[in-house]
Enzyme design. Structure first.
Site, PDB file in Angstrom:
ATOM      1  N   SER B 140       0.851  -1.190   0.000  1.00 47.69           N
ATOM      2  CA  SER B 140       0.000   0.000   0.000  1.00 47.69           C
ATOM      3  C   SER B 140       0.885   1.237   0.000  1.00 47.69           C
ATOM      4  CB  SER B 140      -0.877   0.027   1.260  1.00 47.69           C
ATOM      5  OG  SER B 140      -1.543   1.282   1.387  1.00 47.69           O
ATOM      6  N   TYR B 153      -1.703  -0.758  10.393  1.00 44.51           N
ATOM      7  CA  TYR B 153      -1.847  -1.031   8.958  1.00 44.51           C
ATOM      8  C   TYR B 153      -0.633  -0.521   8.191  1.00 44.51           C
ATOM      9  CZ  TYR B 153      -3.780  -1.031   4.237  1.00 44.51           C
ATOM     10  OH  TYR B 153      -3.980  -1.238   2.894  1.00 44.51           O
ATOM     11  N   ALA B 155       2.383   0.216   9.254  1.00 45.80           N
ATOM     12  CA  ALA B 155       3.603  -0.530   9.580  1.00 45.80           C
ATOM     13  C   ALA B 155       3.587  -1.904   8.916  1.00 45.80           C
ATOM     14  CB  ALA B 155       3.738  -0.675  11.099  1.00 45.80           C
ATOM     15  N   SER B 156       2.413  -2.519   8.875  1.00 40.96           N
ATOM     16  CA  SER B 156       2.332  -3.851   8.252  1.00 40.96           C
ATOM     17  C   SER B 156       2.658  -3.770   6.772  1.00 40.96           C
ATOM     18  CB  SER B 156       0.942  -4.471   8.462  1.00 40.96           C
ATOM     19  OG  SER B 156      -0.030  -3.876   7.619  1.00 40.96           O
ATOM     20  N   LYS B 157       2.195  -2.701   6.112  1.00 44.92           N
ATOM     21  CA  LYS B 157       2.428  -2.572   4.668  1.00 44.92           C
ATOM     22  C   LYS B 157       3.873  -2.180   4.377  1.00 44.92           C
ATOM     23  CE  LYS B 157      -1.649  -3.756   3.179  1.00 44.92           C
ATOM     24  NZ  LYS B 157      -1.828  -5.034   2.445  1.00 44.92           N
TER      25      LYS B 157
END
Lengths: 71, 265
Positions: B140, B153, B155-157
């Site tokens: 993203s 979100y 950080a995950s992407k």
């Protein structure tokens, strides 16, 4: 909704590729031409452009890309 | 069936809606055999559109479910050529002080560990079958800059973008290519509430106004970028995160830019 078809279909489009008498530029011109596009090949050297002539739809234009107004 | 992906074996996680569904339909329409994986029953609707899509229900964050799904794809189609690790959840827009560790665990489990599991089992299957293919992870723009998602979100992407780089390096010499696509604002199952809210307020015209194309994107526009990365046309593209966001992440949010010819005042 835009359609999912038509990737790399350039029928009827016109492309100008500077520095396209050889190597990467030439490959770009050939790729566009293969996808149905009319391509203007550009180089400062007339001989190079003629050598790079891709197909019947291509147009050779000899210009210096850095000279204002020639493109 | 003819097409760019004729007889290719394709696996897509998060295929029950949005980008994953569009990817499944695009590959199927171009001749591929598709395994559509999702924890939601809606994946059966995805599969109903094409005979060549087979739905598998499972959790993208579960090691056992992902392993079983990859085994199913290998058994049905003799191997895997294209793997799309696409499953993701937003985890909401709650700020730093409103998120608990459990919120982070839920988001990281699907978005980051889910991508890792898909890569691990998918790449293993490609190597075992000696069919090096292409892997595409849905990251993203939120993984590149702040402001496009909640902290977990985002950080995950960001993790997915680096995972793609790390995996490309780890898969050196195998012939497997792995890339990420970084969508901007796209109307999907994940972002549907935001779009619904804007419409309910009569502010649909505000959607996507921060990017130079001044509109939200559609799932099929991301699917086409994924198909490019999966295709032989991207044969030298590896370890890359391709932004598909209408230009959103290319400019600083200083002021809404004027269109050419628009008055300054």
């Amino acid at each position: 909704m835009r359609t999912e078809a038509g990737l790399f279909n350039f029928d009827g489009k016109v492309a100008i590729v500077t520095g396209s008498s050889r190597s990467i530029g030439r490959a770009i011109a050939e790729t566009f031409a293969a996808a149905g596009e009319r391509v203007a090949i550009s180089s400062r050297k007339q001989d190079s452009c003629e050598a790079a002539y891709v197909n019947g739809q291509s147009i050779v234009v000899v210009v210096g890309a850095t000279v204002r107004g020639t493109l | 069936m003819s097409g760019r992906f004729a007889r290719k074996s394709v696996v897509i996680t998060g295929a029950g809606s949005g980008i994953g569904r569009a990817v499944a339909h695009l590959f199927a329409s171009e001749g591929a055999h598709v395994i559509a994986f999702d924890r939601n029953e809606s994946v059966h609707e995805t599969a109903a559109a094409h005979d060549s899509i087979h739905a598998v229900i499972g959790d993208a964050g579960s090691e056992a479910d992902v392993a079983a799904m990859i085994a199913c794809a290998t058994e049905r189609h003799g191997g895997i050529d294209i793997l799309c690790a696409n499953a993701g959840i937003s985890g909401g827009m709650a700020g730093l002080f409103d998120q608990a560790a459990s919120d982070w665990e839920a988001v990281l489990r699907v978005n980051l560990i889910g991508a890792f599991l898909a890569i691990r089992f998918g790449a293993r299957a490609m190597l075992d079958a000696q069919r090096p293919g292409a892997i595409i992870c849905t990251a993203s723009v939120a993984g590149l800059r702040a402001g496009a998602g909640g902290p977990a979100y985002s950080a995950s992407k960001a993790g997915v973008v680096n995972l793609v780089q790390t995996a490309a390096q780890q898969l050196s010499g195998t012939g497997i290519r792995i890339n990420a696509v970084c969508p901007g604002l796209i109307e999907t199952g994940m972002t549907g509430a935001l779009f619904d809210s804007a419409r309910a307020k009569g502010r649909e015209d505000m959607i996507g106004q921060l990017n130079p194309l001044r509109r939200g994107g559609e799932s099929c526009e991301i699917a086409r970028a994924i198909a490019f990365l999966a295709s032989d046309e991207a044969s030298y593209v590896n370890g890359h995160a391709l932004v598909v966001d209408g230009g959103l992440s290319s400019s600083l949010p200083f002021a809404k830019p004027r269109a050419l010819g628009e008055s300054s005042f």
